[in-house]
Enzyme design. Structure first.
Site, PDB file in Angstrom:
ATOM      1  N   HIS A   1      36.090  47.020  44.395  1.00 27.44           N
ATOM      2  CA  HIS A   1      37.175  46.108  44.038  1.00 27.44           C
ATOM      3  C   HIS A   1      37.500  46.233  42.554  1.00 27.44           C
ATOM      4  CE1 HIS A   1      33.176  44.203  43.886  1.00 27.44           C
ATOM      5  NE2 HIS A   1      33.557  43.874  42.668  1.00 27.44           N
TER       6      HIS A   1
ATOM      7  N   GLN B   1      38.882  39.254  42.908  1.00 28.57           N
ATOM      8  CA  GLN B   1      38.433  40.648  42.966  1.00 28.57           C
ATOM      9  C   GLN B   1      38.957  41.334  44.230  1.00 28.57           C
ATOM     10  OE1 GLN B   1      34.336  39.403  42.655  1.00 28.57           O
ATOM     11  NE2 GLN B   1      33.997  40.668  40.857  1.00 28.57           N
TER      12      GLN B   1
ATOM     13  N   ASP C   1      27.899  49.887  42.691  1.00 28.52           N
ATOM     14  CA  ASP C   1      27.951  48.492  43.120  1.00 28.52           C
ATOM     15  C   ASP C   1      28.495  48.371  44.538  1.00 28.52           C
ATOM     16  OD1 ASP C   1      27.906  45.613  42.231  1.00 28.52           O
ATOM     17  OD2 ASP C   1      30.015  45.759  42.787  1.00 28.52           O
TER      18      ASP C   1
ATOM     19  N   GLU D   1      23.600  50.281  45.424  1.00 33.60           N
ATOM     20  CA  GLU D   1      23.300  48.880  45.693  1.00 33.60           C
ATOM     21  C   GLU D   1      23.756  48.623  47.126  1.00 33.60           C
ATOM     22  OE1 GLU D   1      24.297  44.256  44.717  1.00 33.60           O
ATOM     23  OE2 GLU D   1      25.854  45.752  44.905  1.00 33.60           O
TER      24      GLU D   1
END
Ligand code: NOJ
Length: 551
Positions: free
Chosen positions: A107, A172, A204, A246
């Site tokens: 995002h 986001q 991420d 992640e």
């Protein structure tokens, strides 16, 4: 050129997670910056860290601490200039420290020019860069992650006249990875920063890139395929750089991110982390042993990133309801300590600043399979501040000394981006690098010594196999790490009471044991089970030597 073995550097490395904002303020504006971080590289070296993981430092309105990027190509002015960043990377490299940085693919901020263009008109070329709908009920199998602040993954945008999709905060918007320009655009971002000297990325929120109706929109084959493309690009254009995922998932889904050694080099071991705390609370080695078995095997050139805490809440998404209840009961007695499905506390307060437990947990994380990733400040047992909003309570300024502002900044204390920790049990006047460095018995100096021991045994602890040794004492966790001829026996007493255990080691009859930290020789292993007594919350690391070696 790196050799094939040198390219595996991440397997033996220790990692240190650092937010630029929180580390050291060089210009007295109350906010940490790259120059400050550069000034503190010798400290990072002194605690034996091989790789720094930088939290997002890109331009951002900071409504999610930088995970809401408004320009991927520039640095947040408060943190310094591109030259400051380059100088930092160069100085880190000159000390033999590598640097990876957060890469937020899923995002952008709603302040990003791409989103501004996209929302402005249905005909905009950027419209298709995000995920739009006239109704908020598409992809309703996708769970909401920030359950304390969001009620839907869709938000109505008045300018666009449509809903847009977001997995995280409603500011986001998720990018649309079905759009080739998005996929290629992000590859350019990757190249841009690797060209500036980075050694890789912590990626991420990787499971959520692609969305498909009728699924939970996580771990989709298309998402894996895209990361494989990125990996292939890195292998070709930036050999030796790494991708750390992640992917907060159950073990089977988490393991998939290693692919066939052609996707991520590393992935955080999210399944293990909460189970360490569960084992500790239940005084039972089973949750740890079981989850390690479930998260292995993985391809040889891949590795887990093992950790105790990070900059987020201690996430409890991937545990059962019963386990979550236990965690909340034990570790978050006050409602303010909870956030979403997790606990927003630092490590030391989580365990009531119990030195024995803190040593046990650190020894454990340095000896299980995977590369340990430490969160800044945990080496000085920093406290937290649950009265700050969101996850800010675990992101307070690093405590360097007993001076004003904990030696973090020369600004007026009102000007600091966050108050320093002054709770009496964790006050910066005692919990700081300078004081703790002076005290030979401090946790910080213990940590430094343990890291040295870990490095002396980096092959067996970094790359070795693991074999658990069962016993009738459930509070005892015992395993042997093995790499070629190197072997280490690790024994942990997870109980609040002293314990004994008899370990059956018949195949090692005649072997010698040497305590890894002191080199003290223990009695040889004989025919009878090996008998240990352990004080509460204690451990042994024992190097095993075959009878013909140094006898
Ligand atoms: C995971 C990051 O660790 C967290 O801090 C952030 O809020 C979310 N991703 C959204 O980017």
């Amino acid at each position: 050129m790196m050799t094939d073995d040198e390219k595996l550097w991440y397997r033996d490395a220790t990692f240190y997670e650092v937010p630029v904002r929180s580390f050291y303020d060089s210009n007295g504006d109350g906010i940490g910056d790259f120059r400050g971080l550069t000034m503190k590289l010798d400290y990072i070296k002194s605690i034996g860290m091989d790789c720094i993981w930088l939290l997002p430092f890109y331009k951002s309105p900071l409504r999610d601490d930088g995970y809401d990027i408004s320009d991927y190509y520039s640095i947040l002015p408060e943190y310094g200039t591109t030259e400051d960043f380059e100088k930092f990377v160069e100085e880190a490299h000159s000390r033999g420290i590598k640097v990876i940085a957060d890469l937020v693919l899923n995002h952008t901020s709603d302040q990003h020019q791409w989103f501004k263009e996209a929302r402005s008109s249905r005909d905009s070329k950027w419209r298709d860069w995000y995920v739009w709908s006239d109704t908020p009920d598409k992809f309703n199998g996708a769970r909401i992650i920030f359950v304390d602040s969001e009620i839907s993954n869709w938000t109505w945008d008045h300018v666009a006249g449509q809903y847009f999709f977001h997995r995280f905060y409603s500011h986001q918007p998720d990018l649309n990875y079905d759009n080739k320009e998005v996929r290629e655009g992000m590859k350019d971002v990757i190249r841009f920063w690797l060209d500036k000297g980075l050694d890789g990325f912590r990626c991420d929120a990787v499971p959520y890139l692609f969305k498909r109706e009728g699924t939970d929109c996580e771990n989709l084959p298309e998402t894996h395929a895209y990361f494989k493309e990125i990996r292939a690009m890195i292998e070709k254009e930036y050999p030796g750089c790494i991708l750390l995922a992640e992917a907060n998932q159950w073990p089977n889904n988490a393991k998939e991110y290693f692919g066939n050694q052609d996707e991520f080099h590393m992935n955080f071991n999210f399944p293990l982390m909460p189970r360490i705390f569960i084992s500790l609370s239940k005084e039972d080695s089973f949750p740890i042993e079981n989850i390690i078995n479930e998260t292995l095997p993985i391809p040889e050139k891949c590795d887990w990133g093992v950790f105790l805490r990070n900059h987020d809440e201690l996430t409890l998404e991937m545990v059962t309801d019963e386990e979550r209840d236990l965690m909340f009961r034990e570790y978050a007695k006050v409602p303010k300590m909870r956030l979403n499905l997790g606990i927003r506390r630092r490590l030391a307060p989580l365990v009531d600043n119990d030195r024995s437990i803190l040593e046990l947990l650190h020894a454990l994380i340095m000896s299980v399979p995977g590369s340990p990733i430490f969160y800044y400040g945990d080496e000085i047992n920093m406290g937290d501040n649950i009265y700050l909003g969101d996850r800010n309570g675990v992101r307070t300024p690093m405590q360097w000394s007993f001076d004003r502002n904990a030696g973090f900044s020369h600004a007026d204390s009102e000007q600091l981006y966050s108050p320093v920790i002054t709770n009496p049990n964790y006050h910066y006047e005692s919990n700081n690098v300078e004081s703790m460095s002076r005290l030979s018995t401090s946790f910080l100096n213990w940590f430094r010594r343990m890291i040295i021991v870990r490095k002396q045994n980096s092959r067996v602890l970094g790359r070795g196999t693991i074999r658990f040794i069962g016993s009738d004492q459930k509070q005892i966790l015992a395993f042997i790490r093995e790499y070629g001829k190197e072997k280490m026996l690790c024994v942990y007493n997870l109980s609040r009471s002293p314990s004994y255990v008899e370990l059956h080691l018949p195949e090692f009859n005649g072997w010698h044991l040497r305590e890894a930290i002191s080199s003290v020789r223990f009695p040889d292993i004989g025919e009878l089970p090996y008998f240990f007594t352990l004080p509460r919350h204690s451990y042994f690391w024992l190097i095993m030597e075959a009878p013909d070696e140094n006898s």
